[in-house]
Design an enzyme around this catalytic site. Structure first.
Site, mmCIF file in Angstrom:
data_model
loop_
_atom_site.group_PDB
_atom_site.id
_atom_site.type_symbol
_atom_site.label_atom_id
_atom_site.label_comp_id
_atom_site.label_asym_id
_atom_site.label_seq_id
_atom_site.Cartn_x
_atom_site.Cartn_y
_atom_site.Cartn_z
ATOM 1 N N SER A 183 0.839 -1.185 0.000
ATOM 2 C CA SER A 183 0.000 0.000 0.000
ATOM 3 C C SER A 183 0.888 1.253 0.000
ATOM 4 O O SER A 183 1.742 1.396 -0.863
ATOM 5 C CB SER A 183 -0.973 -0.036 1.181
ATOM 6 O OG SER A 183 -1.974 0.942 1.058
ATOM 7 N N ARG A 255 -11.904 7.298 8.956
ATOM 8 C CA ARG A 255 -11.519 5.892 9.005
ATOM 9 C C ARG A 255 -12.630 4.990 8.473
ATOM 10 O O ARG A 255 -12.366 4.008 7.774
ATOM 11 C CB ARG A 255 -11.169 5.521 10.450
ATOM 12 C CG ARG A 255 -10.776 4.074 10.657
ATOM 13 C CD ARG A 255 -9.532 3.705 9.869
ATOM 14 N NE ARG A 255 -9.018 2.404 10.267
ATOM 15 C CZ ARG A 255 -7.995 1.798 9.682
ATOM 16 N NH1 ARG A 255 -7.382 2.375 8.669
ATOM 17 N NH2 ARG A 255 -7.582 0.619 10.098
ATOM 18 N N ASP A 349 -9.125 -5.837 -4.920
ATOM 19 C CA ASP A 349 -8.670 -4.545 -4.398
ATOM 20 C C ASP A 349 -9.367 -3.417 -5.149
ATOM 21 O O ASP A 349 -9.127 -3.198 -6.331
ATOM 22 C CB ASP A 349 -7.148 -4.429 -4.552
ATOM 23 C CG ASP A 349 -6.552 -3.242 -3.807
ATOM 24 O OD1 ASP A 349 -7.294 -2.300 -3.485
ATOM 25 O OD2 ASP A 349 -5.333 -3.273 -3.554
ATOM 26 N N HIS A 382 -8.314 -4.851 -0.565
ATOM 27 C CA HIS A 382 -6.982 -4.260 -0.421
ATOM 28 C C HIS A 382 -6.228 -4.843 0.769
ATOM 29 O O HIS A 382 -5.024 -5.099 0.686
ATOM 30 C CB HIS A 382 -7.124 -2.742 -0.268
ATOM 31 C CG HIS A 382 -5.825 -2.029 -0.102
ATOM 32 N ND1 HIS A 382 -4.901 -1.929 -1.116
ATOM 33 C CD2 HIS A 382 -5.277 -1.394 0.970
ATOM 34 C CE1 HIS A 382 -3.849 -1.248 -0.693
ATOM 35 N NE2 HIS A 382 -4.042 -0.924 0.568
ATOM 36 N N ASP A 383 -6.914 -5.059 1.882
ATOM 37 C CA ASP A 383 -6.241 -5.583 3.080
ATOM 38 C C ASP A 383 -5.789 -7.030 2.929
ATOM 39 O O ASP A 383 -5.187 -7.586 3.854
ATOM 40 C CB ASP A 383 -7.163 -5.465 4.297
ATOM 41 C CG ASP A 383 -7.173 -4.062 4.888
ATOM 42 O OD1 ASP A 383 -6.307 -3.253 4.518
ATOM 43 O OD2 ASP A 383 -8.058 -3.778 5.720
#
Length: 402
Positions: A183, A255, A349, A382-383
């Protein structure tokens, strides 16, 4: 406290329990930054002196926090640099505890016998310049004797890498056996290999693009606005405020927005569906859907380990990312890389889609897999590069054995 134990980035999504909710009953601090006087935990600190940013701003003194594992050999050629993502830090492995709000974010990847084997490699992980876990950033004390706050300068990815290069100089490491990042850390890793190709033998770029697109900048802009319109943000000068009076609502909302891009629709739909958080209906009866409570809980949890000003400065640095800037374009920049390179992406992602990783792979002369990135199949979006540790570890072993 229960909320301290695990970063939400490194585990699958799950419904919020009553115990989870109770763990956040206290009012959040004005900042979740590590501050001078706090327990250092496993951090070490190196001063790199005065620092001038690309834009000409002056920081009279910069300190970088880092952690390390393994031993540097006599020839000093076994050092591996690991670079963290936006909301990560130097605590790659090790338990949560005094000084460390969460456990290591790559515990299954870095360590004795792991893919990045600390019995063989000397591993260093710094907290990036502008961060809030020990390196100089907005929550640090500035030359006036107060926190930098709103006066902390704009930073670019290149500024942050320049600071990391000064750290390497201070530690006596001329050439890295490997530079690996995911990232935002992948942006740093790529910049290392382009700006100082002679210092990088192997390169790992995970779930990272060659530049931040308009779509990504747009997503970031609404997160920053969420923080800045919080009345308790106070223009960035909120450090003297008591618990509950900092910009925690704006930071938590930012967040929550980010989490929607870090995870895939498939995972959220599978984990939560249309389930309710409690027996009270969300259909006009003041109840909540489970996914709403998940986002709210993790947004509030985040405010206890991060700083609003740091979030702004780091997101701005991500928006600066463009390896082709002043280098003749992206392909000319990528052609400068001499390192043996692994490029890896996640098929779900939606933050940094795999077309960016394929472009990086096509442009770098010496990759493990030719003109295409390795693409992992994962429900985690993505994670995935943080959660799919067995798959990611397999490919990192390939890189370090190359």
């Amino acid at each position: 406290m229960d909320w301290q134990q695990t970063s939400e980035d490194t585990v699958p999504s799950a419904p919020v329990t009553e115990a989870d909710a109770r763990s956040l009953l206290g009012r959040p601090p004005a900042t979740g930054a590590w501050r001078d006087g706090d327990r250092p935990g496993d951090r070490r600190f190196v001063g790199i002196g005065a620092f001038r940013t690309e834009n000409g701003a002056e920081l009279p003194f910069v300190r970088l926090a880092y952690e390390s594992w393994g031993e540097l050999n006599e020839t000093r050629d076994n050092a591996v640099l690991i670079l963290h993502a936006l909301t990560g830090d130097s605590h790659v492995r090790g338990p949560a505890g005094p000084g460390h709000p969460t456990a290591g974010w790559w515990e299954d990847v870095v360590g004795p016998g792991c893919a990045i084997d600390t019995d063989r490699w000397f591993v260093i992980a710094p907290n990036m310049l502008g961060g809030c876990q020990g390196s100089t950033g907005p929550a640090s004390i500035g030359p006036t004797g107060r926190e930098w706050g709103s006066r902390f300068p704009y930073l670019t990815i290149r500024d942050q890498v320049a600071a990391q290069q000064r750290l390497a100089d201070a530690l006596g490491i001329d050439r890295w056996a490997g530079v690996i990042g995911g990232s935002m850390g992948g942006m740093h890793a790529l910049e290392w290999a382009i700006s100082s190709p002679e210092r990088v033998a192997r390169l790992g770029v995970l779930s990272s693009p060659p530049f931040n697109t308009a779509d990504q900048i747009a997503l970031n802009s609404v997160q920053l606005e969420a923080i800045q319109i919080d009345p308790h943000f106070a223009g960035g000068d909120y450090y003297d405020e008591g618990s509950g009076n900092g910009p925690h609502r704006g930071l938590a909302l930012a967040r929550r927005m980010a989490l929607l891009n870090y995870r895939s629709p498939a995972e959220l739909n599978m984990r939560f569906g249309r389930s309710w958080q409690s027996g009270v209906s969300p259909l006009g009866q003041d109840g909540r859907f489970a996914v709403e409570s998940y986002l709210d809980f993790h947004g509030n949890k985040f405010t206890r380990r991060f700083d609003a000003n740091s979030y702004i400065r780091l997101v701005e640095a991500m928006d600066s990312h463009d390896v082709g800037r002043d280098r003749g374009g992206i392909e000319d920049a990528l052609a400068r890389v001499t390192a043996t390179t692994l490029v890896l992406g996640i098929d779900t992602d939606r933050l940094f889609p795999v077309d960016g990783q394929h472009r990086i792979a096509r442009g770098i002369p010496n990759t493990l897999d030719g003109n295409e990135a390795v693409v992992l199949t994962s429900d985690f979006g993505h994670d995935g590069f943080l959660i799919e540790t067995e798959l990611v570890g397999h490919h990192l072993r390939r890189l370090l054995e190359a």
